[in-house]
Design an enzyme around this catalytic site. Sequence first.
Site, PDB file in Angstrom:
ATOM      1  N   CYS A 134      -3.407   0.151   0.932  1.00  0.00           N
ATOM      2  CA  CYS A 134      -2.676  -0.053   2.076  1.00  0.00           C
ATOM      3  C   CYS A 134      -1.756  -1.154   2.176  1.00  0.00           C
ATOM      4  CB  CYS A 134      -3.660  -0.212   3.086  1.00  0.00           C
ATOM      5  SG  CYS A 134      -3.149  -0.218   4.798  1.00  0.00           S
ATOM      6  N   CYS A 137      -1.517  -3.019   5.483  1.00  0.00           N
ATOM      7  CA  CYS A 137      -2.661  -3.947   5.514  1.00  0.00           C
ATOM      8  C   CYS A 137      -2.486  -5.287   4.632  1.00  0.00           C
ATOM      9  CB  CYS A 137      -4.116  -3.293   5.051  1.00  0.00           C
ATOM     10  SG  CYS A 137      -4.244  -1.860   5.589  1.00  0.00           S
ATOM     11  N   ASP A 138      -2.014  -4.854   3.376  1.00  0.00           N
ATOM     12  CA  ASP A 138      -2.182  -6.017   2.424  1.00  0.00           C
ATOM     13  C   ASP A 138      -0.740  -6.444   1.748  1.00  0.00           C
ATOM     14  OD1 ASP A 138      -4.861  -5.927   2.544  1.00  0.00           O
ATOM     15  OD2 ASP A 138      -5.212  -4.372   1.017  1.00  0.00           O
TER      16      ASP A 138
END
Length: 310
Positions: A134, A137-138
């Site tokens: 992701c 997300c990261d």
Amino acid sequence: MEKVKCLIIGSGPAGYTAAIYAARAGLKPVMYTGPQPGGQLMITNEVENYPGYPDGRQGPEMMEDFQKQAERFETDIRHEIITKVDFTGPIHKVWSESGHEIHSPAVIIATGASAKWLGIPGEDTLQNRGVSACAVCDGFFFRNQEVAIVGAGDTAAEESTYLAKICSKVHLIVRRDEMRASKIMQQRVLNNPKIQVHWNTETEEVLGEQAVEGIRVVNNKTGEKTVLNVTGFFVAIGHKPNTDIFKDWITLDDSGYISLPNPGRTHTNIEGVFACGDAQDKVYRQAVTAAGTGCMAALDAERYLVATEQ
Ligand code: NDP
């Protein structure tokens, strides 16, 4: 056989949020957590984009918070898997792995989706230490660093463009000589000077002991092997929605995601069955959007039970 008023299948942000709302509406929800209690956030490190956590929170800790909040309002949480459903009548029948039969007029599906992985050495052992599925997300953790991303669909195109805003350089690893992504998204990738596309290329191994130090790729036309010195490795080769047990009853799209007939509502094609979270969302796939649809599903279920006097 057991009769309940509201059954929730799945325990990610969507399922827990549905539980909190259903419990506070007095529906006494019963939740079956499924094989990965907490869902995809359980395999995530720091979550920094969920509103209300100004300092971020570890994914598993956040899901513990969700669980505690659902339990505070007396959600009956069961650590078991639902293996079979029968949605023929107005009372929906569901069976757990141990053979327990539950009847419920309202069922909320929150079974999520699972990221697909390549299955190469280092991918599993370095997950959360540079390997991620992701970018939204990261990606932030790789600011001004060099990263690689595998895939050639809309997700890979969108995520490589996203990463290019944060990272110093993005290597996009494409296994064929063309991309599957929509033309407009491909153009964005190809016109971005920070993205280098490696055509006809496959990843053989993620390198590093404690963290990602590079990847070894091979050109599948020439056989030439190269090491790319990246610190982040993103896999964007698609997700599989966890909807197999519903396929005989619920309308799914070509990729297996639940189709909702009324945009903006959580009703499925079966009366009294509602769907939320990643099982019905292949576009956004964020914890906060999953939680939002979980709230919607509980409200829709509650209104359905009132309207049908159950
Ligand atoms: P897709 O299934 O569309 O694409 C997966 C990609 O991964 C393909 O290009 C495929 O390559 C590649 N791939 C699969 N397995 C491997 C492997 N083992 N090694 C290397 N590459 C591999 O998944 P997406 O997640 O991209 O998209 C899913 C759906 O969501 C699509 O319908 C998409 O349009 C939609 N979507 C829409 C968005 C938007 O509109 N903003 C954003 C994101 C997704 P190959 O082409 O060679 O098969």
